[in-house]
Design a protein around this motif. Structure first.
Motif, PDB file in Angstrom:
ATOM      1  N   ILE A   6       0.843  -1.201   0.000  1.00  0.00           N
ATOM      2  CA  ILE A   6       0.000   0.000   0.000  1.00  0.00           C
ATOM      3  C   ILE A   6       0.875   1.246   0.000  1.00  0.00           C
ATOM      4  CG2 ILE A   6      -1.721   1.307   1.299  1.00  0.00           C
ATOM      5  CD1 ILE A   6      -2.800  -1.454   2.251  1.00  0.00           C
ATOM      6  N   TRP A   7       1.994   1.205   0.775  1.00  0.00           N
ATOM      7  CA  TRP A   7       2.935   2.333   0.810  1.00  0.00           C
ATOM      8  C   TRP A   7       3.451   2.658  -0.589  1.00  0.00           C
ATOM      9  CZ3 TRP A   7       7.991   2.371  -0.788  1.00  0.00           C
ATOM     10  CH2 TRP A   7       8.723   3.530  -0.480  1.00  0.00           C
ATOM     11  N   ALA A   8       3.700   1.645  -1.405  1.00  0.00           N
ATOM     12  CA  ALA A   8       4.223   1.862  -2.751  1.00  0.00           C
ATOM     13  C   ALA A   8       3.179   2.467  -3.683  1.00  0.00           C
ATOM     14  CB  ALA A   8       4.740   0.548  -3.333  1.00  0.00           C
ATOM     15  N   PHE A   9       1.909   2.242  -3.395  1.00  0.00           N
ATOM     16  CA  PHE A   9       0.824   2.730  -4.237  1.00  0.00           C
ATOM     17  C   PHE A   9       0.377   4.147  -3.880  1.00  0.00           C
ATOM     18  CE2 PHE A   9      -3.835   3.197  -4.525  1.00  0.00           C
ATOM     19  CZ  PHE A   9      -3.960   3.222  -5.908  1.00  0.00           C
ATOM     20  N   LEU A  10       0.281   4.444  -2.587  1.00  0.00           N
ATOM     21  CA  LEU A  10      -0.277   5.726  -2.142  1.00  0.00           C
ATOM     22  C   LEU A  10       0.453   6.974  -2.648  1.00  0.00           C
ATOM     23  CD1 LEU A  10      -1.449   5.018   1.515  1.00  0.00           C
ATOM     24  CD2 LEU A  10      -2.841   5.287  -0.542  1.00  0.00           C
ATOM     25  N   PRO A  11       1.785   6.971  -2.799  1.00  0.00           N
ATOM     26  CA  PRO A  11       2.443   8.188  -3.280  1.00  0.00           C
ATOM     27  C   PRO A  11       1.970   8.671  -4.650  1.00  0.00           C
ATOM     28  CG  PRO A  11       4.044   6.802  -2.232  1.00  0.00           C
ATOM     29  CD  PRO A  11       2.775   5.993  -2.340  1.00  0.00           C
ATOM     30  N   LYS A  12       1.542   7.759  -5.507  1.00  0.00           N
ATOM     31  CA  LYS A  12       1.039   8.180  -6.813  1.00  0.00           C
ATOM     32  C   LYS A  12      -0.217   9.019  -6.633  1.00  0.00           C
ATOM     33  CE  LYS A  12       1.514   8.095 -11.292  1.00  0.00           C
ATOM     34  NZ  LYS A  12       2.710   8.581 -11.970  1.00  0.00           N
ATOM     35  N   LEU A  13      -1.067   8.621  -5.695  1.00  0.00           N
ATOM     36  CA  LEU A  13      -2.258   9.422  -5.398  1.00  0.00           C
ATOM     37  C   LEU A  13      -1.887  10.708  -4.676  1.00  0.00           C
ATOM     38  CD1 LEU A  13      -4.707   6.632  -4.160  1.00  0.00           C
ATOM     39  CD2 LEU A  13      -4.517   7.609  -6.456  1.00  0.00           C
ATOM     40  N   THR A  14      -0.992  10.590  -3.697  1.00  0.00           N
ATOM     41  CA  THR A  14      -0.577  11.749  -2.900  1.00  0.00           C
ATOM     42  C   THR A  14      -0.039  12.864  -3.784  1.00  0.00           C
ATOM     43  OG1 THR A  14      -0.012  10.305  -1.048  1.00  0.00           O
ATOM     44  CG2 THR A  14       0.976  12.500  -1.042  1.00  0.00           C
ATOM     45  N   THR A  15       0.843  12.504  -4.723  1.00  0.00           N
ATOM     46  CA  THR A  15       1.504  13.525  -5.542  1.00  0.00           C
ATOM     47  C   THR A  15       0.601  14.081  -6.642  1.00  0.00           C
ATOM     48  OG1 THR A  15       2.542  11.781  -6.879  1.00  0.00           O
ATOM     49  CG2 THR A  15       3.837  12.716  -5.048  1.00  0.00           C
ATOM     50  N   ARG A  16      -0.630  13.628  -6.690  1.00  0.00           N
ATOM     51  CA  ARG A  16      -1.625  14.292  -7.542  1.00  0.00           C
ATOM     52  C   ARG A  16      -2.116  15.575  -6.872  1.00  0.00           C
ATOM     53  NH1 ARG A  16      -5.639   9.460  -9.645  1.00  0.00           N
ATOM     54  NH2 ARG A  16      -4.119   8.448 -11.015  1.00  0.00           N
ATOM     55  N   TYR A  17      -1.974  15.639  -5.556  1.00  0.00           N
ATOM     56  CA  TYR A  17      -2.517  16.758  -4.795  1.00  0.00           C
ATOM     57  C   TYR A  17      -1.446  17.649  -4.174  1.00  0.00           C
ATOM     58  CZ  TYR A  17      -6.589  13.813  -5.333  1.00  0.00           C
ATOM     59  OH  TYR A  17      -7.597  13.048  -5.874  1.00  0.00           O
ATOM     60  N   ILE A  18      -0.312  17.069  -3.814  1.00  0.00           N
ATOM     61  CA  ILE A  18       0.773  17.857  -3.225  1.00  0.00           C
ATOM     62  C   ILE A  18       2.095  17.419  -3.829  1.00  0.00           C
ATOM     63  CG2 ILE A  18      -0.440  18.367  -1.054  1.00  0.00           C
ATOM     64  CD1 ILE A  18       1.141  16.138   0.296  1.00  0.00           C
ATOM     65  N   ASP A  19       3.085  18.302  -3.780  1.00  0.00           N
ATOM     66  CA  ASP A  19       4.392  17.996  -4.356  1.00  0.00           C
ATOM     67  C   ASP A  19       5.171  17.048  -3.441  1.00  0.00           C
ATOM     68  OD1 ASP A  19       6.549  19.846  -2.733  1.00  0.00           O
ATOM     69  OD2 ASP A  19       4.551  20.768  -2.820  1.00  0.00           O
ATOM     70  N   PRO A  20       6.198  16.359  -3.988  1.00  0.00           N
ATOM     71  CA  PRO A  20       6.973  15.403  -3.182  1.00  0.00           C
ATOM     72  C   PRO A  20       7.622  16.016  -1.953  1.00  0.00           C
ATOM     73  CG  PRO A  20       7.408  15.040  -5.506  1.00  0.00           C
ATOM     74  CD  PRO A  20       6.590  16.307  -5.409  1.00  0.00           C
ATOM     75  N   ARG A  21       8.063  17.265  -2.025  1.00  0.00           N
ATOM     76  CA  ARG A  21       8.694  17.903  -0.854  1.00  0.00           C
ATOM     77  C   ARG A  21       7.697  18.049   0.285  1.00  0.00           C
ATOM     78  NH1 ARG A  21      10.880  22.349  -4.759  1.00  0.00           N
ATOM     79  NH2 ARG A  21       8.641  22.334  -4.908  1.00  0.00           N
ATOM     80  N   SER A  22       6.468  18.393  -0.038  1.00  0.00           N
ATOM     81  CA  SER A  22       5.440  18.484   1.012  1.00  0.00           C
ATOM     82  C   SER A  22       5.048  17.093   1.501  1.00  0.00           C
ATOM     83  CB  SER A  22       4.205  19.206   0.477  1.00  0.00           C
ATOM     84  OG  SER A  22       4.525  20.520   0.086  1.00  0.00           O
ATOM     85  N   ALA A  23       4.945  16.158   0.562  1.00  0.00           N
ATOM     86  CA  ALA A  23       4.518  14.805   0.919  1.00  0.00           C
ATOM     87  C   ALA A  23       5.476  14.156   1.911  1.00  0.00           C
ATOM     88  CB  ALA A  23       4.392  13.944  -0.347  1.00  0.00           C
ATOM     89  N   ILE A  24       6.774  14.385   1.750  1.00  0.00           N
ATOM     90  CA  ILE A  24       7.737  13.740   2.646  1.00  0.00           C
ATOM     91  C   ILE A  24       7.562  14.242   4.079  1.00  0.00           C
ATOM     92  CG2 ILE A  24       9.718  15.301   2.349  1.00  0.00           C
ATOM     93  CD1 ILE A  24       9.907  11.474   2.412  1.00  0.00           C
ATOM     94  N   ILE A  25       7.162  15.491   4.235  1.00  0.00           N
ATOM     95  CA  ILE A  25       6.910  16.039   5.576  1.00  0.00           C
ATOM     96  C   ILE A  25       5.743  15.295   6.237  1.00  0.00           C
ATOM     97  CG2 ILE A  25       6.220  18.102   6.865  1.00  0.00           C
ATOM     98  CD1 ILE A  25       9.095  18.153   5.620  1.00  0.00           C
ATOM     99  N   TYR A  26       4.663  15.111   5.484  1.00  0.00           N
ATOM    100  CA  TYR A  26       3.509  14.408   6.048  1.00  0.00           C
ATOM    101  C   TYR A  26       3.813  12.923   6.287  1.00  0.00           C
ATOM    102  CZ  TYR A  26       1.027  18.690   5.083  1.00  0.00           C
ATOM    103  OH  TYR A  26       0.625  20.001   5.071  1.00  0.00           O
ATOM    104  N   GLU A  27       4.633  12.323   5.413  1.00  0.00           N
ATOM    105  CA  GLU A  27       5.047  10.937   5.645  1.00  0.00           C
ATOM    106  C   GLU A  27       5.844  10.827   6.945  1.00  0.00           C
ATOM    107  OE1 GLU A  27       6.987   8.745   2.573  1.00  0.00           O
ATOM    108  OE2 GLU A  27       5.498   9.310   1.067  1.00  0.00           O
ATOM    109  N   ALA A  28       6.747  11.777   7.155  1.00  0.00           N
ATOM    110  CA  ALA A  28       7.547  11.764   8.387  1.00  0.00           C
ATOM    111  C   ALA A  28       6.647  11.941   9.609  1.00  0.00           C
ATOM    112  CB  ALA A  28       8.612  12.856   8.337  1.00  0.00           C
ATOM    113  N   ALA A  29       5.643  12.793   9.490  1.00  0.00           N
ATOM    114  CA  ALA A  29       4.701  12.980  10.603  1.00  0.00           C
ATOM    115  C   ALA A  29       3.951  11.687  10.891  1.00  0.00           C
ATOM    116  CB  ALA A  29       3.728  14.115  10.289  1.00  0.00           C
ATOM    117  N   GLY A  30       3.567  10.968   9.834  1.00  0.00           N
ATOM    118  CA  GLY A  30       2.908   9.672  10.022  1.00  0.00           C
ATOM    119  C   GLY A  30       3.826   8.684  10.716  1.00  0.00           C
TER     120      GLY A  30
END
Length: 136
Positions: A17-41
């Motif tokens: 699931i981790w490998a799949f979700l980033p494709k959806l995530t990066t439709r809405y936010i850029d990778p730099r922002s996404a890594i922050i939320y991943e770290a928070a998770g």
């Protein structure tokens, strides 16, 4: 049942699931922002584990250094993965990156004297062939 099967199956499920979700995530936010939320998770999970061990983690300096290195490398890999899925199909990116155990196997052989059977070596070779076939 072998004691490692259930946690390995959980890893398979979570990482799949981790490998799949980033494709959806990066439709809405850029990778730099996404890594922050991943770290928070990840921090949420770490806090739960910390509570489960009564806020008394082991404190061997070697273990701490290795664990910090693991965290840095894992986060750097996740960040690179986020960029990769923004530039390519998740079907190919996840397949190519999923062969990282080959490097772990080589390192385990070199530094931990783990052995690889002929059958396992054949599996590694077939995995590499699969990557070539899938990515071309």
């Amino acid at each position: 049942m072998t004691r490692w099967i259930l946690p390995a199956a959980a890893t398979f499920f979570c990482w799949g699931i981790w490998a799949f979700l980033p494709k959806l995530t990066t439709r809405y936010i850029d990778p730099r922002s996404a890594i922050i939320y991943e770290a928070a998770g990840g921090l949420v999970v770490a806090m739960i584990v910390l509570a489960l061990i009564a806020f008394k983690p082991a404190a061997d300096p070697r273990g701490i250094g290795l664990a910090l290195s693991t965290g840095v490398l894992g986060t750097m890999g996740a960040f690179a993965y986020l960029y990769a899925v923004t530039r390519g199909p998740v079907t190919l990116v996840s397949t190519v990156t999923a062969l990282y155990p080959i490097l772990a196997i080589l390192l385990a052989g070199l530094f931990l004297n783990d052995t690889v059977t002929l059958r396992q070596a054949a599996g590694i070779v077939l995995g590499v062939i699969a990557i070539v076939l899938i990515s071309t």
